[in-house]
Design a protein around this motif. Structure first.
Motif, PDB file in Angstrom:
ATOM      1  N   ARG A 124      -4.191 -16.826   5.367  1.00 41.59           N
ATOM      2  CA  ARG A 124      -4.997 -15.640   5.064  1.00 41.59           C
ATOM      3  C   ARG A 124      -6.448 -15.967   5.440  1.00 41.59           C
ATOM      4  O   ARG A 124      -6.934 -17.073   5.145  1.00 41.59           O
ATOM      5  CB  ARG A 124      -4.944 -15.301   3.568  1.00 41.59           C
ATOM      6  CG  ARG A 124      -3.597 -14.754   3.088  1.00 41.59           C
ATOM      7  CD  ARG A 124      -3.411 -13.308   3.521  1.00 41.59           C
ATOM      8  NE  ARG A 124      -2.146 -12.733   3.106  1.00 41.59           N
ATOM      9  CZ  ARG A 124      -1.068 -12.644   3.897  1.00 41.59           C
ATOM     10  NH1 ARG A 124      -1.089 -13.119   5.113  1.00 41.59           N
ATOM     11  NH2 ARG A 124       0.019 -12.049   3.476  1.00 41.59           N
ATOM     12  N   ILE A 125      -7.102 -14.994   6.048  1.00 38.39           N
ATOM     13  CA  ILE A 125      -8.490 -15.223   6.474  1.00 38.39           C
ATOM     14  C   ILE A 125      -9.427 -15.188   5.260  1.00 38.39           C
ATOM     15  O   ILE A 125      -9.272 -14.355   4.373  1.00 38.39           O
ATOM     16  CB  ILE A 125      -8.911 -14.154   7.510  1.00 38.39           C
ATOM     17  CG1 ILE A 125      -8.059 -14.285   8.779  1.00 38.39           C
ATOM     18  CG2 ILE A 125     -10.395 -14.260   7.839  1.00 38.39           C
ATOM     19  CD1 ILE A 125      -8.232 -13.157   9.781  1.00 38.39           C
ATOM     20  N   GLY A 138      -5.225  -5.125   1.740  1.00 41.03           N
ATOM     21  CA  GLY A 138      -5.246  -6.061   2.866  1.00 41.03           C
ATOM     22  C   GLY A 138      -6.425  -7.007   2.894  1.00 41.03           C
ATOM     23  O   GLY A 138      -6.670  -7.661   3.904  1.00 41.03           O
ATOM     24  N   HIS A 139      -7.155  -7.136   1.751  1.00 43.58           N
ATOM     25  CA  HIS A 139      -8.305  -8.056   1.836  1.00 43.58           C
ATOM     26  C   HIS A 139      -8.587  -8.848   0.557  1.00 43.58           C
ATOM     27  O   HIS A 139      -9.653  -9.450   0.418  1.00 43.58           O
ATOM     28  CB  HIS A 139      -9.566  -7.305   2.295  1.00 43.58           C
ATOM     29  CG  HIS A 139     -10.113  -6.320   1.291  1.00 43.58           C
ATOM     30  ND1 HIS A 139     -11.195  -6.619   0.510  1.00 43.58           N
ATOM     31  CD2 HIS A 139      -9.748  -5.071   0.951  1.00 43.58           C
ATOM     32  CE1 HIS A 139     -11.477  -5.578  -0.261  1.00 43.58           C
ATOM     33  NE2 HIS A 139     -10.599  -4.616  -0.015  1.00 43.58           N
ATOM     34  N   ASP A 154       7.837 -12.214 -13.108  1.00 39.41           N
ATOM     35  CA  ASP A 154       7.977 -11.794 -11.717  1.00 39.41           C
ATOM     36  C   ASP A 154       9.469 -11.644 -11.414  1.00 39.41           C
ATOM     37  O   ASP A 154      10.290 -12.374 -11.955  1.00 39.41           O
ATOM     38  CB  ASP A 154       7.344 -12.811 -10.759  1.00 39.41           C
ATOM     39  CG  ASP A 154       7.010 -12.160  -9.409  1.00 39.41           C
ATOM     40  OD1 ASP A 154       5.815 -11.891  -9.149  1.00 39.41           O
ATOM     41  OD2 ASP A 154       7.962 -11.895  -8.620  1.00 39.41           O
ATOM     42  N   GLY A 176      -5.091  -4.202  -3.395  1.00 42.43           N
ATOM     43  CA  GLY A 176      -5.703  -5.236  -2.534  1.00 42.43           C
ATOM     44  C   GLY A 176      -6.112  -4.741  -1.157  1.00 42.43           C
ATOM     45  O   GLY A 176      -7.018  -5.294  -0.535  1.00 42.43           O
ATOM     46  N   VAL A 219      -1.759 -12.731  -6.276  1.00 45.27           N
ATOM     47  CA  VAL A 219      -3.177 -13.063  -6.459  1.00 45.27           C
ATOM     48  C   VAL A 219      -3.726 -12.412  -7.735  1.00 45.27           C
ATOM     49  O   VAL A 219      -4.401 -13.061  -8.545  1.00 45.27           O
ATOM     50  CB  VAL A 219      -3.980 -12.560  -5.222  1.00 45.27           C
ATOM     51  CG1 VAL A 219      -5.456 -12.484  -5.517  1.00 45.27           C
ATOM     52  CG2 VAL A 219      -3.718 -13.453  -4.014  1.00 45.27           C
ATOM     53  N   ALA A 222       7.212 -15.982  -4.646  1.00 46.87           N
ATOM     54  CA  ALA A 222       8.030 -14.864  -4.149  1.00 46.87           C
ATOM     55  C   ALA A 222       7.774 -14.673  -2.650  1.00 46.87           C
ATOM     56  O   ALA A 222       6.657 -14.351  -2.249  1.00 46.87           O
ATOM     57  CB  ALA A 222       7.659 -13.605  -4.913  1.00 46.87           C
ATOM     58  N   GLN A 224       2.754  -3.865   7.125  1.00 51.16           N
ATOM     59  CA  GLN A 224       1.932  -4.457   8.190  1.00 51.16           C
ATOM     60  C   GLN A 224       2.734  -5.514   8.939  1.00 51.16           C
ATOM     61  O   GLN A 224       3.576  -6.183   8.349  1.00 51.16           O
ATOM     62  CB  GLN A 224       0.680  -5.106   7.578  1.00 51.16           C
ATOM     63  CG  GLN A 224      -0.130  -4.178   6.703  1.00 51.16           C
ATOM     64  CD  GLN A 224      -0.844  -3.085   7.484  1.00 51.16           C
ATOM     65  OE1 GLN A 224      -1.202  -3.287   8.653  1.00 51.16           O
ATOM     66  NE2 GLN A 224      -1.049  -1.931   6.865  1.00 51.16           N
ATOM     67  N   ALA A 231       6.097 -11.469  -1.329  1.00 51.22           N
ATOM     68  CA  ALA A 231       4.831 -11.012  -1.914  1.00 51.22           C
ATOM     69  C   ALA A 231       3.728 -11.091  -0.873  1.00 51.22           C
ATOM     70  O   ALA A 231       3.757 -11.951   0.009  1.00 51.22           O
ATOM     71  CB  ALA A 231       4.481 -11.882  -3.116  1.00 51.22           C
ATOM     72  N   TRP A 243       3.418  -6.100   2.912  1.00 55.45           N
ATOM     73  CA  TRP A 243       2.967  -4.801   2.406  1.00 55.45           C
ATOM     74  C   TRP A 243       1.595  -4.855   1.747  1.00 55.45           C
ATOM     75  O   TRP A 243       1.384  -5.616   0.803  1.00 55.45           O
ATOM     76  CB  TRP A 243       4.028  -4.246   1.450  1.00 55.45           C
ATOM     77  CG  TRP A 243       5.293  -3.956   2.213  1.00 55.45           C
ATOM     78  CD1 TRP A 243       6.274  -4.852   2.535  1.00 55.45           C
ATOM     79  CD2 TRP A 243       5.667  -2.711   2.817  1.00 55.45           C
ATOM     80  NE1 TRP A 243       7.246  -4.231   3.296  1.00 55.45           N
ATOM     81  CE2 TRP A 243       6.909  -2.918   3.467  1.00 55.45           C
ATOM     82  CE3 TRP A 243       5.091  -1.438   2.860  1.00 55.45           C
ATOM     83  CZ2 TRP A 243       7.570  -1.905   4.162  1.00 55.45           C
ATOM     84  CZ3 TRP A 243       5.754  -0.426   3.541  1.00 55.45           C
ATOM     85  CH2 TRP A 243       6.978  -0.665   4.179  1.00 55.45           C
ATOM     86  N   TYR A 244       0.685  -4.035   2.294  1.00 50.49           N
ATOM     87  CA  TYR A 244      -0.614  -3.826   1.630  1.00 50.49           C
ATOM     88  C   TYR A 244      -0.411  -2.815   0.510  1.00 50.49           C
ATOM     89  O   TYR A 244       0.432  -1.916   0.613  1.00 50.49           O
ATOM     90  CB  TYR A 244      -1.617  -3.162   2.581  1.00 50.49           C
ATOM     91  CG  TYR A 244      -2.211  -3.973   3.708  1.00 50.49           C
ATOM     92  CD1 TYR A 244      -1.962  -5.322   3.888  1.00 50.49           C
ATOM     93  CD2 TYR A 244      -3.073  -3.332   4.613  1.00 50.49           C
ATOM     94  CE1 TYR A 244      -2.547  -6.011   4.948  1.00 50.49           C
ATOM     95  CE2 TYR A 244      -3.656  -4.014   5.663  1.00 50.49           C
ATOM     96  CZ  TYR A 244      -3.392  -5.352   5.832  1.00 50.49           C
ATOM     97  OH  TYR A 244      -3.968  -6.019   6.872  1.00 50.49           O
ATOM     98  N   THR A 261      12.181 -12.299 -14.105  1.00 48.02           N
ATOM     99  CA  THR A 261      12.942 -11.141 -14.556  1.00 48.02           C
ATOM    100  C   THR A 261      12.254  -9.890 -14.000  1.00 48.02           C
ATOM    101  O   THR A 261      11.072  -9.928 -13.665  1.00 48.02           O
ATOM    102  CB  THR A 261      13.024 -11.136 -16.103  1.00 48.02           C
ATOM    103  OG1 THR A 261      13.768 -10.020 -16.501  1.00 48.02           O
ATOM    104  CG2 THR A 261      11.669 -11.088 -16.768  1.00 48.02           C
ATOM    105  N   GLU A 262      13.000  -8.813 -13.908  1.00 46.56           N
ATOM    106  CA  GLU A 262      12.474  -7.662 -13.159  1.00 46.56           C
ATOM    107  C   GLU A 262      12.148  -6.473 -14.065  1.00 46.56           C
ATOM    108  O   GLU A 262      12.973  -6.056 -14.878  1.00 46.56           O
ATOM    109  CB  GLU A 262      13.516  -7.250 -12.109  1.00 46.56           C
ATOM    110  CG  GLU A 262      13.012  -6.135 -11.219  1.00 46.56           C
ATOM    111  CD  GLU A 262      13.913  -5.905 -10.010  1.00 46.56           C
ATOM    112  OE1 GLU A 262      14.819  -6.731  -9.767  1.00 46.56           O
ATOM    113  OE2 GLU A 262      13.703  -4.889  -9.327  1.00 46.56           O
ATOM    114  N   LEU A 263      10.968  -5.941 -13.869  1.00 46.82           N
ATOM    115  CA  LEU A 263      10.569  -4.715 -14.571  1.00 46.82           C
ATOM    116  C   LEU A 263      11.396  -3.543 -14.056  1.00 46.82           C
ATOM    117  O   LEU A 263      11.499  -3.332 -12.845  1.00 46.82           O
ATOM    118  CB  LEU A 263       9.076  -4.451 -14.297  1.00 46.82           C
ATOM    119  CG  LEU A 263       8.518  -3.111 -14.766  1.00 46.82           C
ATOM    120  CD1 LEU A 263       8.441  -3.049 -16.288  1.00 46.82           C
ATOM    121  CD2 LEU A 263       7.130  -2.869 -14.162  1.00 46.82           C
TER     122      LEU A 263
END
Ligand SMILES: Cc1cc2nc3c(=O)[nH]c(=O)nc-3n(C[C@H](O)[C@H](O)[C@H](O)COP(=O)(O)OP(=O)(O)OC[C@H]3O[C@@H](n4cnc5c(N)ncnc54)[C@H](O)[C@@H]3O)c2cc1C
Length: 452
Positions: free
Chosen positions: A58-59, A384-385, A42, A382, A18, A48, A244, A51, A356-357, A192-194
């Motif tokens: 999602r509410i 969780g919201h 990413d 984030g 997001v 992903a 979570q 992610a 994961w939050y 690609t990965e950091l």
């Protein structure tokens, strides 16, 4: 904030959730960035699957005790009601917020202040839905049963329904946004990965070093790696990953018909929630303190120093395809089902997931230039919201980035999201007032307990 707001010729965004994808879209649309080269990377193919931003639902709710988030959510909802939410990406099912007799997590305060905000600040009319009410206050169990059909369990003590809230098909809306970004033709996507940020002289970030060994330089690096962010910066006492629980079960067509027009349900006393069932799938989950996954890593800002730190980081099915929700978590979901939908209490879960939050101590996001490293902007936290803000979050992030508030209460938001002046003394286990589950759970301990 001391960083220069000159328009950077090159921007590297790391993380396509997001926060990262939203930022890419807003940057690609702003005239002043028309000559900026934007790259978004990413570690996984989009979308992903582990992610936070990717799931079935999602509410989307303006029901916040904090008026700023409440107003921001109501701005985002305008977009959900239009193109963003078309083709089934948004359903305005209503959201029923409930309290139990015993309310150990102080969800009462959260609920009462949220009600005050949607009623007094957003001006939503209180009354029965049939009479045009947007908010229906529920004073007892029989009021609750009137709005939640086909469930005759012990649903709660009191609460309210906001009929203007709903839920988004999270993955589909992310795909929609991705298409919008692609259509701008302005963003180069890379899988690609950091490995680590490219630090220079202890006060600048010049881009990213990838796990392949390649170095990608940029005038501005935007770190949007969600719950993985504490792997790349020392965020102890600022942001931490908490696992979570999500569980899904199949319904029969009869059950879908019986339950399918109910609002989503959020029990603010224990953090458990049920999203409005759709396509014969019911999702039961918990907004909890979550699991920590303490991981010892080289100090991310001084990798050569030999110094190590221990932080909570995500562990997902990408790391371990057999990773499921620990017994403690599935039990919590079963108990909630036994209370709300006893006939489904023993129905097998089709799958479970730990999502994961990126928690911050007070659940405010972290959107700011890094106070120490020039060339680095961080957008995460984030808590969780953040999903519901998908249609507008990038614009608000670029407001902070460019120092130009386009929102009428931008200054207030900027203050909330700024880099904290002080780190919280304890890393992990913070609360925004209505988390469920036990405090201080550690993922490995809970997984081991399940085997005993
Ligand atoms: C269980 C659960 C329920 C939720 N419910 C709601 C809700 O009902 N309503 C709501 O509004 N919000 C909700 N949220 C919150 C919302 O989903 C998150 O706040 C939001 O999705 C966070 O987005 P993000 O961009 O920070 O993280 P993510 O979506 O996780 O994106 C981070 C990206 O960074 C990438 N990345 C990580 N490490 C690297 C690396 N080394 N190199 C390259 N890329 C990397 C990842 O692959 C990922 O794509 C919920 C979250 C969870 C987990």
């Amino acid at each position: 904030m001391s960083q220069s707001r000159n328009i950077p010729p090159t921007v590297l965004i790391i993380g396509s959730g997001v926060f990262g994808l939203g930022t890419a879209y807003a940057l690609a649309q702003r005239l002043e960035y028309r000559n900026t080269k934007i790259t978004l990377l990413d570690r996984l193919e989009f979308p992903a699957q582990d992610a936070s931003s990717i799931d079935s639902s999602r509410i989307v709710r303006p029901d916040y005790p904090d008026a700023a988030y409440s107003k921001l959510a109501s701005q985002a909802r305008k977009y959900w009601r239009r193109d963003f939410g078309a083709d089934g990406r948004y359903t305005e099912s209503g959201l029923c917020l409930l309290l139990d007799e015993t309310d150990e997590n102080n969800g009462r305060d959260y609920l009462n202040k949220s009600l005050e905000n949607v009623r007094d600040k957003l001006g939503l009319k209180v009354g029965r839905r049939e009479e045009g009410g947007k908010i229906t206050v529920l004073n007892d169990l029989s009021d609750i049963r009137e709005v939640i059909k086909g469930m005759d369990g012990d649903l709660g003590r009191c609460g309210y329904v906001n009929w203007t809230s709903g839920w988004a098909q999270a993955e589909d809306a992310m795909k929609y946004l991705r298409t919008l970004v692609e259509e701008t033709g302005r963003v180069k996507f890379r899988r690609t990965e950091l490995k680590q940020l490219l630090f220079k002289n202890g006060d600048t970030v010049e881009g990213a070093e990838l796990t392949s060994g390649e170095q990608v330089t940029a005038d501005l690096t935007i770190l949007a790696t969600g719950a993985w962010t504490p792997k790349f910066l020392d965020l102890r006492g600022i942001a931490s990953a908490s696992g979570q629980i999500l569980t899904y079960l199949d319904l029969t067509q009869e059950e879908q018909d019986r339950l399918g027009s109910n609002p989503s349900i959020l029990n603010e006393s224990n953090g458990m929630f049920i999203i409005q069932p759709s396509n014969r799938v019911l999702k039961v989950a918990r907004h909890g303190y979550g699991y920590a996954n303490p991981t010892t890593i080289p100090h991310p800002e001084r990798p050569e120093s030999g110094e190590e730190i221990t932080v909570s980081l995500p562990r997902t099915k990408t790391d371990d395809p057999n990773l499921n929700v620990p017994l403690e978590g599935t039990k919590a979901c079963r108990e909630f089902l036994a209370r709300y939908l006893p006939d489904l209490a023993d129905r097998p879960f089709t799958h479970t997931r730990i999502c994961w939050y990126t928690d911050t101590p007070n659940s405010d996001w972290l959107i700011d230039y890094h106070p120490k490293y020039k060339g680095l902007f961080v957008t995460t936290g984030g808590s969780g919201h953040a999903y519901k803000f998908l249609p507008i979050i990038g614009d608000r992030i670029v407001d902070v980035l460019s120092g130009k508030d386009r929102n009428q209460f931008g200054a207030e938001l900027r203050k909330k999201w700024q880099w904290p002046k002080q780190k919280f003394r304890q890393d992990h286990v913070w609360t925004d007032g209505w988390r469920g589950g036990r405090k201080g759970m550690v993922l490995d301990e809970e997984l081991t307990r399940a085997k005993l």
